[in-house]
Design a protein around this motif. Structure first.
Motif, mmCIF file in Angstrom:
data_model
loop_
_atom_site.group_PDB
_atom_site.id
_atom_site.type_symbol
_atom_site.label_atom_id
_atom_site.label_comp_id
_atom_site.label_asym_id
_atom_site.label_seq_id
_atom_site.Cartn_x
_atom_site.Cartn_y
_atom_site.Cartn_z
ATOM 1 N N LEU A 14 2.375 -3.707 2.684
ATOM 2 C CA LEU A 14 3.087 -5.047 2.894
ATOM 3 C C LEU A 14 3.407 -5.200 1.734
ATOM 4 C CD1 LEU A 14 0.817 -6.869 5.402
ATOM 5 C CD2 LEU A 14 3.206 -5.977 6.123
ATOM 6 N N ASP A 19 8.045 -3.416 4.618
ATOM 7 C CA ASP A 19 6.951 -3.410 5.572
ATOM 8 C C ASP A 19 6.988 -1.833 6.115
ATOM 9 O OD1 ASP A 19 5.016 -3.166 7.654
ATOM 10 O OD2 ASP A 19 5.708 -5.257 8.337
ATOM 11 N N ASP A 70 11.566 -7.206 -0.050
ATOM 12 C CA ASP A 70 10.295 -7.370 1.011
ATOM 13 C C ASP A 70 10.434 -5.834 1.555
ATOM 14 O OD1 ASP A 70 9.079 -10.030 1.131
ATOM 15 O OD2 ASP A 70 11.549 -10.561 1.129
#
Length: 821
Positions: A373, A419, A417
């Protein structure tokens, strides 16, 4: 073969004749049935004796030209007897396996290191890794002293091998592939390497021409094994850069064992030595464990787990970088507002089961999960002045900027971001049949990626916005006349990608050892297959497959000189990982092909005596022909791919490494590498690749004071010629190429052993200590200014752009404390 190389080899051949006599030497490591080193083993042969140390290492002189008996004894293990016949001055390296159940007798009860020698694998002792100083100490720090391995960033654990980039290196821990975070763009954001050096037992490295059993990468393999404890123990390390604690634990019935390590690191000491003044509060921490369970004599289980968290908080305040010449000194002054907050959380777990079907057949199952993450958030506003420095000695403004040639502002913004979840399942088999060994494996990998990229940059100079040079705009005469064209960011990347990649891979290989006349020969041949498909929202990549045949041949002539010749190579493929699929605009291109490379490696391994001590000279010539190349640029440690396969390339070079006991009882080495690598994109002609590091010199040296052996010195020195780089990100490399200055760095460490097992200790609370050591480290001993990139600033008067170097760390002092229980 070049004349210089012939002279070099001939020179060391001659040196080999210096030491003569009727003695030979046995040296190696004593292992338990769990493949763990055993200390305090007594080794005796005809009145000569030795004892294994904490790493299981022993060294014993024996008579040559006669059959002799070597006896190994230990208080808790059964006696082992070895009968052996050696030639004069021969150094025989072995790993002896002892057990608790029965005495062993035989001609040879060993696992010879010749297997790694003929495979072209370099083995690095864990103790060397732990002792050597470096701004980012560890396995990667040692690799950078080897020939063919290059890096010009002491804050980074990443490295390039023989013309490849950072993404082309395989890393295994206990046969389990490990991964790095994706979004890291600067070496100072990395913090900790995955590998905890306090847990390591064995480190093997191959720089090319490796076997089919290793995975699908183009450049190198780093194969690490963690140790299995045999008794309770603990190691503590503390320094101004952080600390670590590792604990060994073993159950009473010896079936369970575990080793656990906790680390913390803070790079403030290093980063604050740079030009930029900052409020810098990094936090890098992890916990790692390796648990082993011996279910039966045939079945073993193990678990490897890791949780790490890197928090990088960066608030730049100001910067002044002086550059130019003595006649015309200049300076860049920058004042900052804003900050950067990055966070990288990774979770890794793997289960490995080994089942010994019979003495000749072994099966392995491996399953692993990697979850990362990552977030990269920053808003940094910079106001800069580019000016001339007052160089008049005696002037009241001496050293200050007295004339400003350019002013401007820059705003960088990002909200990135990511993930990623990567799952692997794998089955392996090993079958020994007479003089043959067959190995095979099948593996399934699923990669799930959720990625959002929002990143832009605005530059303002002399009161107007500067548009990117890659955008064709109408002519303008600012600020004298108004500008009616579009105002666009200098750089703007926006994309959202949800992708799944399914991979099936497998390999099969055959190895054999035999004799041709009086010479020993080894064969290895194998093939790898890899099939993958990229899926995602509104995209569906086509299914692709590669086939990679590989082979090795080695021969050890029955000469008086101990030499091995090896030829290896094959067709190597690198199916694209997620980062290779994402183009400069952040968009995933699902049909990017696998890059491919044909390897040819010719090597000579010569073991000899110098000063009556063992030495080894290894020389390797290599050539790589690359096709379907996915071109890229490197900014610090961030790689940006074009996500196309419209280039071809090559890499060629020579690596030489001389290692041995320059100081009795310690291993040191000298290394030299020559590399040339170029690429041809869209048939525009060959130009240097970003990793074209022409010359490399490395030195790793250990010493101690003869009269005070508890005082030791460790030196780590690297010199690399400049890499292509530091150009503006938008520059066409065919129109503009720039090379950074040469990279020069020396790190030195001094240590004093205060307590060891032979020390008489009066205080009870210190009696549990096996070792206590204090040390001083000096990073960048000669205070060299090494640049990693350039900042480009425009002079509004002359329209000239200046390349202002972004320097790495200066000289830094560190204090260390090590303790073992």
């Amino acid at each position: 073969m070049s004349t210089n190389r012939l002279i070099l080899v001939f020179f060391f051949f001659c040196i080999g004749f210096v030491a003569t006599g009727q003695k030979a030497r046995i040296r190696g490591i004593v292992l338990s049935s769990n493949n763990q080193p055993i200390d305090n083993v007594n080794v005796v042969c005809l009145g000569n004796s030795a004892q294994s140390n904490a790493n299981g290492f022993f060294d014993l002189a024996v008579p040559a030209n006669q059959q002799v008996i070597v006896i190994f004894t230990h208080v808790s293990l059964k006696k082992t007897t070895v009968s052996i016949l050696l030639k004069p001055n021969e150094d025989y390296e072995m790993n002896l396996v002892m057990n608790e159940y029965q005495e062993q007798m035989g001609e040879v009860i060993i696992i010879s290191k010749n297997k790694k020698r003929i495979q072209g694998i370099i083995t690095i002792e864990p103790e060397v890794i732990r002792k050597m100083p470096g701004a980012n100490a560890g396995i990667e720090n040692i690799l950078k002293t080897l020939p063919g391995v290059n890096s010009n960033n002491e804050l980074s654990t990443q490295y390039a091998v023989r013309g490849g980039n950072y993404d082309e290196n395989l890393v295994y821990v206990n046969e389990i592939e490990v991964y790095r975070p994706f979004l890291i763009r600067s070496g100072q954001q990395e913090g900790l390497s995955f590998t905890n050096t306090n847990l390591v037992q064995n480190v093997d490295f191959s720089a090319g021409g490796f076997q089919a059993k290793f995975g699908d990468k183009l450049s190198s393999v780093l194969d690490i094994s963690y140790r299995k404890p045999t008794k309770f123990g603990a190691t503590l390390e503390a320094s101004l850069l952080g600390g670590s604690l590792s604990v060994d634990a073993v159950s009473k019935n010896k079936k369970w064992s575990a080793i656990t390590g906790v680390r913390y690191r803070n790079n403030s000491l290093l980063v604050k030595s740079q030009d930029t003044q900052t409020n810098f509060t990094p936090s890098f921490a992890d916990i790692q464990t390796n648990i082993n369970y011996q279910a039966s004599s045939k079945w073993q289980w193990s678990f490897l787990g890791n949780i790490s968290q890197n928090k990088y908080q960066y608030q730049p305040l100001s910067r002044q970088t002086n550059f130019g010449t003595l006649d015309k000194p200049m300076a860049l002054l920058i004042y900052y507002e804003g900050q950067e907050k990055d966070k990288y959380d990774t979770y890794f777990g793997a289960v490995k089961s080994t089942f010994k079907v019979n003495n000749n057949f072994t099966l392995k199952f491996i399953g692993s999960v990697f979850h990362t993450l990552e977030q990269e958030y920053f808003d940094i506003f910079a106001q800069y002045r580019l000016g001339e420095v007052d160089a008049n000695i005696g002037s009241e403004t001496y050293g200050n900027v007295d004339f400003t040639r350019g002013i401007g502002t820059q705003l960088n913004h990002a909200r990135n971001d990511l993930d990623a979840l990567i799952v692997n399942t794998e089955v392996k088999g090993i079958y020994d049949w007479k003089e043959n060994q067959l190995e095979w494996g099948v593996k399934y990998t699923r990669e799930s990626i959720r990625d959002r990229v929002v990143e832009w940059e605005v530059i303002d100079s002399a009161g107007f916005s500067i548009n990117p040079p890659i955008v064709i705009l109408p002519k303008k005469d600012q600020p004298n006349s108004s500008y009616t064209g579009p105002l666009v960011p200098y750089q703007n990347v926006r994309a959202t990608n949800f992708n799944t990649i399914n991979r099936f891979s497998g390999y099969a290989q055959w190895s054999r050892k035999e004799h041709i006349g009086s010479s020993e020969v080894w064969y290895n041949a194998g093939v790898r297959l890899h099939n993958w498909e990229v899926l995602g929202d509104d995209i569906a990549g086509k299914s692709q497959m590669t086939i990679s045949p590989r082979a090795q041949f080695a021969i050890k002539p029955n000469w008086e000189k101990d030499m091995v010749f090896r030829l290896s190579g094959g067709l190597y493929h690198q199916p694209p990982f997620y980062r290779e699929l994402r183009d400069a605009g952040g968009v995933v291109q699902p049909n990017v092909k696998a890059q491919q490379s044909i390897h040819f490696v010719l090597s000579n391994d010569y073991s000899f005596k110098m000063w009556n001590r063992p030495f080894k000279l290894v020389s390797e010539l290599y050539y790589k022909s690359l096709a379907d190349v996915n071109t890229y640029t490197i900014d610090n440690v961030r790689i940006r791919y074009a996500a196309t396969n419209n280039a071809r390339a090559y890499a060629q070079g020579l690596d030489v490494r001389l290692n041995g006991e320059f100081v009795p009882g310690t291993e040191s080495w000298l290394s030299f590498g020559y590399l040339k690598t170029e690429e041809n994109s869209a048939d525009r002609g060959f130009i240097a690749r970003p990793t074209d590091q022409r010359l490399k010199f490395g030195l790793l040296f250990q010493d101690f004071m003869p009269k005070i052996p508890s005082v030791k010195l460790y030196l780590n020195l690297v010199y690399n010629t400049g890499l292509p780089g530091g150009s503006p990100s938008y520059a066409d490399p065919y129109l503009y190429q720039n090379r950074l200055k040469d990279y020069r760095r020396a790190d030195v460490g001094f240590s004093k052993v205060l307590i060891n097992e032979s020390t008489n200790i009066n205080r009870k609370w210190l009696k549990s200590l096996k070792e206590l050591e204090i040390g001083l480290e000096i990073f960048n001993l000669f205070d060299n200014q090494n640049a990693i990139t350039n900042t480009w600033v425009r002079d509004v008067y002359s329209k000239i752009q200046y390349a202002i170097p972004n320097y790495m760390t200066t000289r830094v002092f560190n204090v260390k404390l090590n303790a073992k229980l």
